[in-house]
Scaffold this active site. Structure first.
Site, PDB file in Angstrom:
ATOM      1  N   ASP A   9      -2.589  -7.621   3.494  1.00  0.00           N
ATOM      2  CA  ASP A   9      -2.948  -7.041   2.214  1.00  0.00           C
ATOM      3  C   ASP A   9      -4.085  -7.851   1.602  1.00  0.00           C
ATOM      4  O   ASP A   9      -4.012  -9.085   1.532  1.00  0.00           O
ATOM      5  CB  ASP A   9      -1.750  -7.029   1.268  1.00  0.00           C
ATOM      6  CG  ASP A   9      -1.937  -6.046   0.122  1.00  0.00           C
ATOM      7  OD1 ASP A   9      -2.625  -5.032   0.317  1.00  0.00           O
ATOM      8  OD2 ASP A   9      -1.395  -6.288  -0.970  1.00  0.00           O
ATOM      9  N   GLU A  48      -1.304  -4.748 -15.409  1.00  0.00           N
ATOM     10  CA  GLU A  48      -2.593  -4.573 -16.091  1.00  0.00           C
ATOM     11  C   GLU A  48      -2.493  -3.520 -17.187  1.00  0.00           C
ATOM     12  O   GLU A  48      -3.015  -3.713 -18.286  1.00  0.00           O
ATOM     13  CB  GLU A  48      -3.664  -4.154 -15.088  1.00  0.00           C
ATOM     14  CG  GLU A  48      -4.007  -5.182 -14.031  1.00  0.00           C
ATOM     15  CD  GLU A  48      -4.939  -4.587 -12.995  1.00  0.00           C
ATOM     16  OE1 GLU A  48      -6.161  -4.681 -13.168  1.00  0.00           O
ATOM     17  OE2 GLU A  48      -4.425  -3.997 -12.019  1.00  0.00           O
ATOM     18  N   GLN A  93       6.622 -13.576  -8.450  1.00  0.00           N
ATOM     19  CA  GLN A  93       5.315 -13.920  -7.873  1.00  0.00           C
ATOM     20  C   GLN A  93       4.696 -15.210  -8.412  1.00  0.00           C
ATOM     21  O   GLN A  93       4.294 -16.073  -7.620  1.00  0.00           O
ATOM     22  CB  GLN A  93       4.353 -12.741  -8.069  1.00  0.00           C
ATOM     23  CG  GLN A  93       2.979 -12.953  -7.462  1.00  0.00           C
ATOM     24  CD  GLN A  93       2.086 -11.729  -7.665  1.00  0.00           C
ATOM     25  OE1 GLN A  93       2.527 -10.683  -8.152  1.00  0.00           O
ATOM     26  NE2 GLN A  93       0.827 -11.858  -7.287  1.00  0.00           N
ATOM     27  N   ARG A 148       6.705  -9.155 -10.360  1.00  0.00           N
ATOM     28  CA  ARG A 148       5.749  -9.999 -11.076  1.00  0.00           C
ATOM     29  C   ARG A 148       6.383 -11.252 -11.675  1.00  0.00           C
ATOM     30  O   ARG A 148       5.664 -12.203 -11.978  1.00  0.00           O
ATOM     31  CB  ARG A 148       5.078  -9.189 -12.187  1.00  0.00           C
ATOM     32  CG  ARG A 148       4.285  -7.996 -11.700  1.00  0.00           C
ATOM     33  CD  ARG A 148       3.172  -8.382 -10.772  1.00  0.00           C
ATOM     34  NE  ARG A 148       2.300  -7.222 -10.484  1.00  0.00           N
ATOM     35  CZ  ARG A 148       1.346  -7.228  -9.579  1.00  0.00           C
ATOM     36  NH1 ARG A 148       1.130  -8.313  -8.844  1.00  0.00           N
ATOM     37  NH2 ARG A 148       0.607  -6.153  -9.389  1.00  0.00           N
ATOM     38  N   THR A 182       6.823  -1.882   1.120  1.00  0.00           N
ATOM     39  CA  THR A 182       5.470  -1.359   0.967  1.00  0.00           C
ATOM     40  C   THR A 182       5.515   0.093   1.411  1.00  0.00           C
ATOM     41  O   THR A 182       5.866   0.374   2.559  1.00  0.00           O
ATOM     42  CB  THR A 182       4.455  -2.130   1.820  1.00  0.00           C
ATOM     43  OG1 THR A 182       4.431  -3.500   1.407  1.00  0.00           O
ATOM     44  CG2 THR A 182       3.054  -1.542   1.669  1.00  0.00           C
ATOM     45  N   GLU A 198       1.461  -1.301  -7.033  1.00  0.00           N
ATOM     46  CA  GLU A 198       0.056  -1.594  -6.751  1.00  0.00           C
ATOM     47  C   GLU A 198      -0.515  -0.377  -6.034  1.00  0.00           C
ATOM     48  O   GLU A 198      -0.146  -0.076  -4.895  1.00  0.00           O
ATOM     49  CB  GLU A 198      -0.101  -2.857  -5.914  1.00  0.00           C
ATOM     50  CG  GLU A 198       0.224  -4.122  -6.691  1.00  0.00           C
ATOM     51  CD  GLU A 198      -0.295  -5.388  -6.026  1.00  0.00           C
ATOM     52  OE1 GLU A 198      -0.674  -5.331  -4.837  1.00  0.00           O
ATOM     53  OE2 GLU A 198      -0.313  -6.440  -6.685  1.00  0.00           O
ATOM     54  N   TYR A 235      -7.336  -8.110  -1.563  1.00  0.00           N
ATOM     55  CA  TYR A 235      -7.435  -8.313  -3.013  1.00  0.00           C
ATOM     56  C   TYR A 235      -8.875  -7.950  -3.386  1.00  0.00           C
ATOM     57  O   TYR A 235      -9.609  -8.760  -3.916  1.00  0.00           O
ATOM     58  CB  TYR A 235      -7.129  -9.789  -3.266  1.00  0.00           C
ATOM     59  CG  TYR A 235      -6.789 -10.228  -4.665  1.00  0.00           C
ATOM     60  CD1 TYR A 235      -5.937  -9.507  -5.486  1.00  0.00           C
ATOM     61  CD2 TYR A 235      -7.302 -11.437  -5.138  1.00  0.00           C
ATOM     62  CE1 TYR A 235      -5.606  -9.972  -6.748  1.00  0.00           C
ATOM     63  CE2 TYR A 235      -6.977 -11.920  -6.392  1.00  0.00           C
ATOM     64  CZ  TYR A 235      -6.116 -11.179  -7.200  1.00  0.00           C
ATOM     65  OH  TYR A 235      -5.784 -11.655  -8.455  1.00  0.00           O
ATOM     66  N   LYS A 255       6.582  -9.811  -2.599  1.00  0.00           N
ATOM     67  CA  LYS A 255       5.890  -8.672  -2.015  1.00  0.00           C
ATOM     68  C   LYS A 255       6.405  -8.295  -0.624  1.00  0.00           C
ATOM     69  O   LYS A 255       5.794  -7.475   0.056  1.00  0.00           O
ATOM     70  CB  LYS A 255       4.382  -8.959  -1.933  1.00  0.00           C
ATOM     71  CG  LYS A 255       3.697  -8.972  -3.285  1.00  0.00           C
ATOM     72  CD  LYS A 255       2.246  -9.399  -3.148  1.00  0.00           C
ATOM     73  CE  LYS A 255       1.480  -9.207  -4.448  1.00  0.00           C
ATOM     74  NZ  LYS A 255       1.210  -7.804  -4.757  1.00  0.00           N
ATOM     75  N   ASP A 312       2.029  -1.099  -2.790  1.00  0.00           N
ATOM     76  CA  ASP A 312       2.568  -2.416  -2.473  1.00  0.00           C
ATOM     77  C   ASP A 312       3.394  -2.890  -3.662  1.00  0.00           C
ATOM     78  O   ASP A 312       2.895  -3.548  -4.563  1.00  0.00           O
ATOM     79  CB  ASP A 312       1.425  -3.391  -2.172  1.00  0.00           C
ATOM     80  CG  ASP A 312       1.934  -4.718  -1.645  1.00  0.00           C
ATOM     81  OD1 ASP A 312       2.931  -4.707  -0.907  1.00  0.00           O
ATOM     82  OD2 ASP A 312       1.338  -5.755  -1.966  1.00  0.00           O
ATOM     83  N   GLU A 369      -2.919   1.333  -3.901  1.00  0.00           N
ATOM     84  CA  GLU A 369      -3.829   0.839  -2.879  1.00  0.00           C
ATOM     85  C   GLU A 369      -4.173   1.930  -1.867  1.00  0.00           C
ATOM     86  O   GLU A 369      -3.568   3.007  -1.846  1.00  0.00           O
ATOM     87  CB  GLU A 369      -3.208  -0.342  -2.125  1.00  0.00           C
ATOM     88  CG  GLU A 369      -2.816  -1.525  -2.992  1.00  0.00           C
ATOM     89  CD  GLU A 369      -2.453  -2.752  -2.171  1.00  0.00           C
ATOM     90  OE1 GLU A 369      -2.927  -2.866  -1.010  1.00  0.00           O
ATOM     91  OE2 GLU A 369      -1.695  -3.600  -2.682  1.00  0.00           O
ATOM     92  N   HIS A 376      -9.399  -5.813 -10.773  1.00  0.00           N
ATOM     93  CA  HIS A 376      -7.999  -6.220 -10.673  1.00  0.00           C
ATOM     94  C   HIS A 376      -7.877  -7.737 -10.564  1.00  0.00           C
ATOM     95  O   HIS A 376      -7.050  -8.357 -11.254  1.00  0.00           O
ATOM     96  CB  HIS A 376      -7.354  -5.549  -9.459  1.00  0.00           C
ATOM     97  CG  HIS A 376      -5.959  -6.006  -9.191  1.00  0.00           C
ATOM     98  ND1 HIS A 376      -4.903  -5.697 -10.019  1.00  0.00           N
ATOM     99  CD2 HIS A 376      -5.441  -6.763  -8.186  1.00  0.00           C
ATOM    100  CE1 HIS A 376      -3.790  -6.234  -9.542  1.00  0.00           C
ATOM    101  NE2 HIS A 376      -4.088  -6.894  -8.431  1.00  0.00           N
TER     102      HIS A 376
END
Length: 410
Positions: A120, A355, A234, A231, A251, A193, A122, A247, A227, A195, A127
Site C-alpha cells: 500500500d 480528514e 495506528q 486510527r 482490505t 481509505e 501513500y 491496517k 483499506d 483507494e 492526504h
C-alpha cells in the site's frame, strides 16, 4: 412481451462492450467458480462462451480464478479482450453466447484472483499533508522524503477480501496523548481509505528492476480498494516501522477488475512536480501520460460523503511499480498494490473520515446521525467512473463493506 436480451444495452451503459471487466462467480447450487465478464447488469460465463465458439482461450478462461489469465502477459490480455469484444458485439455470435449470460443478482461474486503480495502506497500529496498535520502538528505536513519517492509499506495479502464481505471491528493497543500507558480493546476510530488497487499479471525476475516503460507489460488492470484503518491503534504502533495491526485486519477490493486497455481514454498527465526525482522515477519523457482520470464517490449508509479525484495523485501507478522493484524485488502474478488514500484539494474530496471530520473534531451530519468514525452496522460503498471512448463512461465495479462488532475485548 419478450425479455430484453443482455446483449441489448441502453445507450451509454458504463459497463458496455467498451469496458468488459473481469470477475469470478458461481451459480446457486453449484460451487464451481468461473471466470466472468460483466456486460451491463449481466455476467457472461467466459469459459463457456470460449468453449461454445471453439476459441483457443477456452482452457485459459475455464478456470476458477483470473490468475492463469493474468500470467498470460500483455499480448494474451489484448487477444482475449479482442475476442470477448467480438463475442458480445458481432451478430453471428449472438445465438451462441446469449444463453451464457446470468443476471448479476442471481450469481455469487468471489475474490477474482489469488492475491500474492500486497503493498500500500501513500501517493496523494493532499492526504499525506493532512495526516501529517493531524499526527505531527508541530512538524511540516510532508516528511523530507515524500517528494523524492513513493512512500509505501507491505500489507497482509491474506486479509484482502471481496466487496460485500463484512468487516469485523479490530482490537488492539491504543494510547491517548494524555495517557501514560496503552490500553487494549476495540478500535473506537475505525476509518476508511478510498483507494485504487493495481493488479499485477506478468511476473518479473529476482534482482531485476521494472522500468516505467514496462508498466503495461506487467499490470493487467485496476479496481477500487478500501483499506480499512484503525486510527486510534495506528499512531501508537506506527513509530518507527510503520502501520501494522491498524491496517492488517481487512482490505476490501471490487469483484471486478477493469483491464488497462478499457481506460486508454482516461489517461492524463499527473500534477506538476516541484522536486526533481531520480532518473528511474522520471516520467517526463514517457510516451503515455501516467495518471488516470477516475472519479470516485464514497457513500456512508447511502449518503455521499466524499468525491475524491484520482487524477490529482502526485505519484503514478508506474512510478509506484518502478520503486517497488528498484531494489530487485520480484513481481508475482496476483500482486496487488494500492495507491493510498485519494484526496483532493477541497474538503468534500477527502478520501478518509479522519480528514473529513478532522480527526473527529468536525462530525459529519447524516440522516442516520452524526459520524466521526464508523459505528457497528455502518456500510461504506465506493463507486467510480472514468472517461471512455466517444464520451461514454467506463464504470468501475463498486466496493462495499459493512462493519460488524469486535469479537473480543480481552
Amino acid at each position: 412481451m419478450p425479455e430484453q436480451s443482455p446483449l441489448d444495452l441502453p445507450e451509454g451503459d458504463p459497463f458496455g462492450p467498451h469496458n468488459l471487466p473481469y470477475g469470478v462467480f458461481s451459480l446457486p447450487g453449484d460451487d464451481r467458480r468461473r471466470v466472468g465478464v460483466r456486460l451491463g447488469s449481466h455476467v457472461l460465463d467466459a469459459g463457456a462462451a470460449a468453449h461454445a465458439l471453439g476459441s483457443p482461450y477456452a482452457s485459459l478462461l475455464a478456470q476458477p480464478t483470473l490468475n492463469p489469465l493474468l500470467a498470460g502477459g500483455r499480448q494474451t490480455w489484448s487477444d482475449v479482450r479482442r475476442a470477448l469484444t467480438a463475442w458480445v458485439t458481432v451478430p453471428a455470435h449472438r445465438e451462441a453466447v446469449e444463453p451464457l449470460f446470468h443476471a448479476l443478482p442471481d450469481v455469487t461474486l468471489h475474490l477474482p484472483f489469488e492475491v500474492a503480495d500486497y503493498v500500500d502506497f501513500y501517493a496523494s500529496e493532499n492526504h499525506a499533508t493532512n495526516l501529517g498535520k493531524l499526527f505531527r502538528p508541530d512538524s511540516p505536513g510532508l516528511l523530507p522524503n515524500w517528494k523524492h519517492l513513493p512512500v509505501g509499506y507491505h500489507g497482509r495479502s491474506g486479509t484482502v477480501v471481496v466487496s460485500g464481505t463484512d468487516v469485523v471491528r479490530p482490537c488492539g493497543q491504543r494510547k491517548a496523548p494524555s495517557a501514560t500507558e496503552p490500553s487494549f480493546g476495540p478500535s473506537a476510530k475505525l476509518d476508511i481509505e478510498a483507494e485504487v488497487g493495481f493488479v499485477v499479471g506478468a511476473p518479473s525476475a529476482l534482482g531485476t528492476a521494472v522500468p516505467l516503460s514496462s508498466f503495461r507489460d506487467h499490470v493487467f488492470g485496476l479496481c477500487l480498494l478500501n483499506d480499512w484503518s484503525a486510527r486510534d491503534i495506528q499512531p501508537w504502533e506506527y513509530v518507527p516501522l510503520g502501520p501494522f495491526i491498524a491496517k492488517s485486519f481487512a482490505t476490501s477490493v471490487s469483484a471486478w477488475i477493469t483491464p488497462l486497455e478499457a481506460l486508454d481514454a482516461a489517461r492524463v498527465a499527473p500534477p506538476a512536480r516541484d522536486v526533481q526525482v531520480l532518473p528511474y522515477l522520471d516520467d517526463s519523457d514517457e510516451d503515455e501520460p501516467g495518471g488516470f482520470d477516475l472519479h470516485i464517490t464514497v457513500a456512508l449508509n447511502g449518503e455521499v460523503v466524499s468525491e475524491p479525484p484520482f487524477a490529482g495523485m502526485y505519484w503514478t501507478a508506474a512510478q509506484m511499480l518502478s520503486h517497488m522493484t528498484v531494489g530487485g524485488a520480484t513481481l508475482r502474478t496476483g500482486d496487488l498494490y494500492g495507491s493510498g488514500t485519494v484526496s483532493g484539494t477541497e474538503p468534500h474530496q477527502r478520501g478518509s473520515l479522519i480528514e473529513l471530520t478532522w480527526n473527529g473534531t468536525e462530525p459529519l451530519e447524516l440522516p442516520t446521525g452524526k459520524r466521526t468514525f464508523l459505528e457497528d452496522g455502518d456500510e461504506v460503498t465506493m463507486t467510480a467512473w472514468a472517461p471512455g471512448p466517444d464520451g461514454v463512461r467506463v464504470g468501475l465495479g463498486e466496493v462495499t463493506g459493512r462493519i460488524g462488532p469486535a469479537r473480543t475485548t480481552t
